[in-house]
Design an enzyme around this catalytic site. Structure first.
Site, PDB file in Angstrom:
ATOM      1  N   ASN A 146       0.814  -1.216   0.000  1.00  0.00           N
ATOM      2  CA  ASN A 146       0.000   0.000   0.000  1.00  0.00           C
ATOM      3  C   ASN A 146       0.848   1.267   0.000  1.00  0.00           C
ATOM      4  O   ASN A 146       1.964   1.250   0.514  1.00  0.00           O
ATOM      5  CB  ASN A 146      -0.921  -0.001   1.229  1.00  0.00           C
ATOM      6  CG  ASN A 146      -2.108  -0.922   1.066  1.00  0.00           C
ATOM      7  OD1 ASN A 146      -2.684  -1.007  -0.004  1.00  0.00           O
ATOM      8  ND2 ASN A 146      -2.470  -1.618   2.133  1.00  0.00           N
ATOM      9  N   CYS A 166      -5.366  -6.076  -4.750  1.00  0.00           N
ATOM     10  CA  CYS A 166      -5.989  -5.763  -3.458  1.00  0.00           C
ATOM     11  C   CYS A 166      -7.002  -6.851  -3.164  1.00  0.00           C
ATOM     12  O   CYS A 166      -7.520  -7.502  -4.079  1.00  0.00           O
ATOM     13  CB  CYS A 166      -6.675  -4.399  -3.534  1.00  0.00           C
ATOM     14  SG  CYS A 166      -7.486  -3.876  -2.003  1.00  0.00           S
ATOM     15  N   HIS A 196      -8.811   1.223  -3.015  1.00  0.00           N
ATOM     16  CA  HIS A 196      -9.406   1.712  -1.766  1.00  0.00           C
ATOM     17  C   HIS A 196     -10.381   2.862  -2.002  1.00  0.00           C
ATOM     18  O   HIS A 196     -10.629   3.666  -1.103  1.00  0.00           O
ATOM     19  CB  HIS A 196      -8.319   2.122  -0.755  1.00  0.00           C
ATOM     20  CG  HIS A 196      -7.568   0.952  -0.218  1.00  0.00           C
ATOM     21  ND1 HIS A 196      -6.624   1.062   0.778  1.00  0.00           N
ATOM     22  CD2 HIS A 196      -7.624  -0.374  -0.520  1.00  0.00           C
ATOM     23  CE1 HIS A 196      -6.120  -0.139   1.048  1.00  0.00           C
ATOM     24  NE2 HIS A 196      -6.715  -1.016   0.266  1.00  0.00           N
ATOM     25  N   TYR A 250     -13.624   1.579   2.689  1.00  0.00           N
ATOM     26  CA  TYR A 250     -12.784   2.782   2.745  1.00  0.00           C
ATOM     27  C   TYR A 250     -13.569   4.050   2.427  1.00  0.00           C
ATOM     28  O   TYR A 250     -13.116   5.147   2.734  1.00  0.00           O
ATOM     29  CB  TYR A 250     -11.601   2.648   1.786  1.00  0.00           C
ATOM     30  CG  TYR A 250     -10.562   1.662   2.244  1.00  0.00           C
ATOM     31  CD1 TYR A 250      -9.519   2.048   3.073  1.00  0.00           C
ATOM     32  CD2 TYR A 250     -10.633   0.321   1.860  1.00  0.00           C
ATOM     33  CE1 TYR A 250      -8.573   1.140   3.514  1.00  0.00           C
ATOM     34  CE2 TYR A 250      -9.697  -0.599   2.290  1.00  0.00           C
ATOM     35  CZ  TYR A 250      -8.669  -0.183   3.117  1.00  0.00           C
ATOM     36  OH  TYR A 250      -7.735  -1.088   3.555  1.00  0.00           O
TER      37      TYR A 250
END
Length: 428
Positions: A146, A166, A196, A250
């Site tokens: 990340n 991811c 995200h 997120y």
């Protein structure tokens, strides 16, 4: 075919989750040699030991080696998986705390904390990638480090053979499949956005695994399991129903920013919790009788990542049996026409030995497209700051971020970011 795979950051306490997936799915990804590389020799030996025992128990023939020598690890590797954390949990803890002092969300990939992680990480990853390219220009680099979107954009901009991964999409796929009572292979997502920052705009129940036909089931999922879905996202059910989609969890940092800040101030950082979980995991890994991944590992995060990684690498290396549709982070190239071609988006793509080709997308609704475009602009400025350094570039990135945007706030955050990260930034 017998493959060599290297994991950079192999000393992570999460690695046994990957090992378990590699062992179970050996037909999809026939690994002959697995190299774990990490500068933390003490952790590396503990993780390497449990990795060997997991393989042995499941009858996997691969050899597992450990080393601190990156060049030796990636030599002749068919694929290199990146899962490193520059500065460790201590740096993460800072990312999740100092932004709160300014009234902003403290998170390792979102907002000012995410920018700090990008600044620390991008130069290190690019150095690793260059060494991989020198060792074997045909090797695929799979990034799980990340912030995946920014790191993958850095890799692809530098011309590396790289794709980002991811576990958010595969997590939704598995949850929806369980709610529908079907095999995960029958569920296909209309997943769109940035790493995200994604929304499930549709869920197709396929007529058969890999089929081109099926029926849309998102409305019935929201009708029948809305309470559970909303609770899992920590978002109000009326909001989810109003959107008519399932946002990534997120998105809560954007849709309920101030409430999240208040919660984080009260609860403390996730990094502190993870550090304690890691301490306990390392104690478990030291047990020579441990030959399965411990239940505690589920609390570490990254559920289903091993399955996603096996599917992706197997497709890229031609061992998975033809092409596959998978959600990945890759270059936009006109798929979302309101973004630059070199932006990295997270969408379904056809993946096979010829590479990664994102699937065409229907027009993105303004409510989502506006935020995607806004965060993409921030990511571009964040990458420039990571590559070139300088407080002004850090300030620009913060000004561009939708969770910051005010000059006085950006000034304070920039000063805090630099103060907490000087040891990791050569230009600071």
């Amino acid at each position: 075919m017998s493959l060599k795979l290297a994991i950079v950051g192999g000393g992570s306490t999460y690695t046994p989750e990957l090992i378990d997936g590699f062992a179970r799915l050996r037909d999809t990804l026939p690994i002959g040699e697995l190299v774990l590389v990490d500068p933390a020799a003490d952790r590396l030996e503990l993780v390497g030991g449990v990795a060997r025992r997991i393989f042995a128990k499941q009858g996997h023939p691969a050899t597992v080696t450990t080393t601190g020598d990156l060049d030796a690890a990636v030599a002749d590797a068919d694929a290199v998986l990146l899962q490193l954390r520059v500065g460790g949990q201590a740096a993460r803890n800072k990312d999740e705390t100092w932004p709160l002092e300014c009234g902003c969300v403290g998170q390792e990939t979102t907002g000012a904390g995410g920018l700090a992680k990008a600044l620390r990480t991008v130069p290190v990853v690019l150095d690793i990638a260059e060494r991989v390219r020198r060792a074997n220009p045909d090797a695929w680099i799979v990034d799980f480090t990340n912030p995946v979107g920014i790191v993958t954009r850095a890799l692809q901009t530098a011309g590396h053979k790289a794709v980002g991964l991811c576990n958010v999409a595969i997590g939704f796929q598995r949850k929806f499949a369980a709610q529908l009572g079907v095999a995960p292979e029958l569920v296909r997502l209309d997943h769109v956005g940035l790493n995200h920052l994604t929304w499930e705009r549709g869920v197709t129940l396929l007529d058969a695994p890999g089929a081109a036909t099926g029926r849309e089931v998102l409305p019935e999922l929201l009708a029948g399991f809305g309470d559970a879905i909303a609770a899992d996202l920590h978002l109000p059910l009326p909001l989810v129903r109003r959107l008519g989609v399932v946002p990534s969890y997120y998105l809560r940092y954007y849709y309920q920013h101030d409430a999240v800040v208040a919660e984080l101030r009260e609860q403390g950082s996730r990094a502190a919790q993870v550090a304690e979980i890691e301490r306990q995991l390392l104690e478990l890994y030291a047990d020579p009788a441990l030959d399965t991944k411990p239940e505690l590992l589920a609390k570490r995060g990254g559920a289903f990542y091993s399955e996603a990684a096996v599917q992706l690498i197997g497709a890229l290396l031609g061992t998975a049996g033809g092409s596959d549709v998978q959600v990945v982070n890759t270059r936009n190239d006109g798929i979302l026409p309101f973004l630059p071609d070199d932006a990295v988006i997270e969408v379904p793509a056809t993946v096979d030995a010829a590479g990664v080709r994102p699937l065409p997308q229907r027009p993105v609704e303004p409510l989502f497209a506006g935020l995607i475009a806004h965060v993409t602009a921030y990511e571009q400025l964040a990458l420039e700051a990571a590559l070139k350094g300088g407080r002004d570039r850090v300030l620009d990135a913060l000004l561009a971020h939708p969770l910051v945007g005010q000059v006085e706030l950006a000034d304070r955050l920039a000063d805090s970011l630099l103060a907490h990260n000087k040891q990791h930034l050569s230009w600071a």
